[in-house]
Design a protein around this motif. Structure first.
Motif, PDB file in Angstrom:
ATOM      1  N   LEU A 223      -9.931 -16.717 -14.864  1.00  0.00           N
ATOM      2  CA  LEU A 223     -10.670 -17.913 -14.452  1.00  0.00           C
ATOM      3  C   LEU A 223     -12.167 -17.641 -14.304  1.00  0.00           C
ATOM      4  O   LEU A 223     -12.981 -18.519 -14.545  1.00  0.00           O
ATOM      5  N   ARG A 224     -12.525 -16.436 -13.900  1.00  0.00           N
ATOM      6  CA  ARG A 224     -13.941 -16.075 -13.771  1.00  0.00           C
ATOM      7  C   ARG A 224     -14.538 -15.614 -15.096  1.00  0.00           C
ATOM      8  O   ARG A 224     -15.732 -15.349 -15.183  1.00  0.00           O
ATOM      9  N   ARG A 225     -13.698 -15.473 -16.089  1.00  0.00           N
ATOM     10  CA  ARG A 225     -14.107 -15.032 -17.427  1.00  0.00           C
ATOM     11  C   ARG A 225     -14.808 -13.674 -17.379  1.00  0.00           C
ATOM     12  O   ARG A 225     -15.788 -13.445 -18.062  1.00  0.00           O
TER      13      ARG A 225
ATOM     14  N   MET B 139      -5.158 -13.486 -13.079  1.00  0.00           N
ATOM     15  CA  MET B 139      -5.530 -14.902 -13.146  1.00  0.00           C
ATOM     16  C   MET B 139      -6.960 -15.101 -12.660  1.00  0.00           C
ATOM     17  O   MET B 139      -7.718 -15.873 -13.235  1.00  0.00           O
ATOM     18  N   GLU B 140      -7.350 -14.389 -11.607  1.00  0.00           N
ATOM     19  CA  GLU B 140      -8.724 -14.501 -11.105  1.00  0.00           C
ATOM     20  C   GLU B 140      -9.729 -14.046 -12.162  1.00  0.00           C
ATOM     21  O   GLU B 140     -10.731 -14.704 -12.408  1.00  0.00           O
TER      22      GLU B 140
END
Length: 60
Positions: A37-39, A33-34
């Motif tokens: 979210l940070r792409r 997920m991190e």
């Protein structure tokens, strides 16, 4: 195996009628997920092209 993807064409892209929004139904862990979210990934490794005619092709 990262590949470029478009969420709108993914079979995991689902609509929630209660919240009136689309979401990814893949169960990601905290690290995944991190990265999402940070792409930091170029494409989604879970991308699965939604193809409504896939079953029909198997029947023929």
């Amino acid at each position: 195996m990262n590949r470029k993807s478009n969420c709108e064409f993914c079979s995991y892209y689902a609509y929630d009628g209660i919240l009136d929004c689309y979401y990814c139904s893949v169960n990601l862990d905290e690290d995944e997920m991190e990265r999402f979210l940070r792409r930091s990934t170029e494409g989604c490794p879970y991308f699965n092209l939604y193809d409504e005619y896939k079953i029909v092709r198997k029947q023929n």
